[in-house]
Scaffold this active site. Sequence first.
Site, mmCIF file in Angstrom:
data_model
loop_
_atom_site.group_PDB
_atom_site.id
_atom_site.type_symbol
_atom_site.label_atom_id
_atom_site.label_comp_id
_atom_site.label_asym_id
_atom_site.label_seq_id
_atom_site.Cartn_x
_atom_site.Cartn_y
_atom_site.Cartn_z
ATOM 1 N N HIS A 148 40.551 28.224 43.294
ATOM 2 C CA HIS A 148 39.634 27.838 42.220
ATOM 3 C C HIS A 148 40.402 27.552 40.926
ATOM 4 O O HIS A 148 41.277 28.338 40.536
ATOM 5 C CB HIS A 148 38.631 28.983 41.984
ATOM 6 C CG HIS A 148 37.682 28.727 40.852
ATOM 7 N ND1 HIS A 148 37.335 29.701 39.935
ATOM 8 C CD2 HIS A 148 37.027 27.605 40.492
ATOM 9 C CE1 HIS A 148 36.487 29.177 39.057
ATOM 10 N NE2 HIS A 148 36.279 27.915 39.367
HETATM 11 CA CA CA Z 1 40.496 23.836 43.637
#
Ligand code: CA
Length: 390
Positions: A182
Site C-alpha cells: 500500500h
Molecule cells: Ca500499491
Amino acid sequence: QNAIPRPSGYRVSWHANPDVEPHHFGSSHPMKPWRLTLTKQLVMAYGMHHAMDLYLARAATYEELAEFHHTDYLDFLQQVMPGDMEKPEKSESIVKYNFGDDCPIFNGLYEYCSLYAGGSLDAARKLCNNQSEIAINWSGGLHHAKKGEASGFCYVNDIVLGILQLLRHHPRVMYVDIDVHHGDGVEQAFWSTDRVLTVSFHKYDKDNFFPGTGARDSTGPSHPLNPGAHHALNVPLHDGIDDKSYIQLFKDIVGPCIETYKPGAIALQCGADSLGCDRLGCFNLNVGAHGACVAYVKTFNLPLLVVGGGGYTPRNVSRAWAHETSILLDAADLIDPNIPETVTFRNHFGPDYSLFPPLSEMRKLDNKNSRAYLNGLVQSVREQLRYIRG
Ligand code: CA
Ligand code: ZL4
Ligand code: ZN
C-alpha cells in the site's frame, strides 16, 4: 539490436545518479540498490539511452527535503552513523524515527536518500518546465516514508516531493501505485486535500501484510467537509492475482478515475514486487502485464512522472523497468525479447535469457481473487467516484 529512435511528438527524460547504486542495506536485506545498475545495463544494451534525454540528477538539498519532512527527522538522518544502532543514548531517536531491521542505518544513508529524492525532483521540474513529457526516475518510488519517520525501506518520500513540485503548476495531480504494498506515505501526505487523488493497488491483509493499511473503505478523512474526503482510493487484493484480471481491473479503475478527476499530471509508482516470483510479493504478474498498466496510463497523454519502488528479485525488476522504459519510448515492438548477447551481467538473465520469462508459472500460487470479489471492487470504486469532480 538496432538503434531505438526518439519517440515522435513527445520527449522522454531519464533522471538518475549512479552514486545511488553502490549503497548497501546489509547483506541479507531484501532492498538492493544494485538492481538499478542491472536495469541501466539492460536499457543500454537495448540502445534505449539514445532515444531519451539523460540527466545526471543532483542530490536534493536539505531545504528541498524539508518541503515535506520535519527538520528534526532530517537532522537525525543527516547525523546518524552505522554504529549508533547499539548506542543507548541514541536508542530513543532510533525508535522514534523507526530505524531498525526494515530501515537500517548504513554508510552514506543521507547521500543515498538525497540522491534518489533529487532524481524525482529533477524529473518533476522537467515536466513543469515543459522540457519533458515523460520523466523517469527508477531509483525513486519510496512510498512509505512519512514526514518524520522512516518506514518499509523508505527514508524520504521522493514521490511526495515530486508531487508537491507538480502541484505548483497543476491544480490536480493523480497518483497511481502498482507496488504490491500500500502507498501509505503518499496517501497520508495528501490525506486532507482534494488536489491529489491517490490510487493504490496492493495486497491487503490487515494483520499479516505490511503496512496493514489500504482497506477499500479507507477513502480519505471521514468528515464530509474535509476536502480530502473520498480522495484516497484503495484497491485491496488477495494473493495470486493473474495478468488478465489485474490488467482488466487496472483499466476499469484507473480509466474512470482519470476521466472523472481530470488531473493535469500523473505520478506513477511502478513497484516491481507485484511480479510473480518476487522475494516479498505474492501476486502472479508477468513482466508484460506489469508493463500493460504503464502503457495504459501513457495512453492518456498527460505529463507523467514515472518512479520505481519495490522489487526484490533484481533480474525481474530490471526486466520490468527496461520493458517499461521501451513502452514509454513507444519502442516496445522494436525490442528483442531475447536479452542481447552484449549485456553486462548477462549471467543474471539465464537460463532463458528472455525479457519475458513465464514468472506466473514458476511459483504456483492460486488466484484468491474471485471474479465476484473483483467486480465488487470496481462497483465500489464507481460509487466512490460519484463524490469526485475534476
Ligand atoms: Ca500499491
Ligand atoms: C528484512 O532478512 O513486515 C530486513 C526485512 C533485514 C536482514 C536481517 C534481519 C532479519 C524481510 C524483511 C530480521 C528481519 C525482520 N533482513 C524484519 C513488521 C516487520 C518487522 C521487521 O516495496 N521484520 C515489518 C516492509 C516489511 C514488516 C516491506 C516494502 C517496501 C516497498 C517500497 C517494505 N516489514 C516484519 C519484518 C532481512 C529481511 C527480510 C521484510 N520487511 C519483508 N517485509 C517487510 O513497498 C520500496
Ligand atoms: Zn513494495
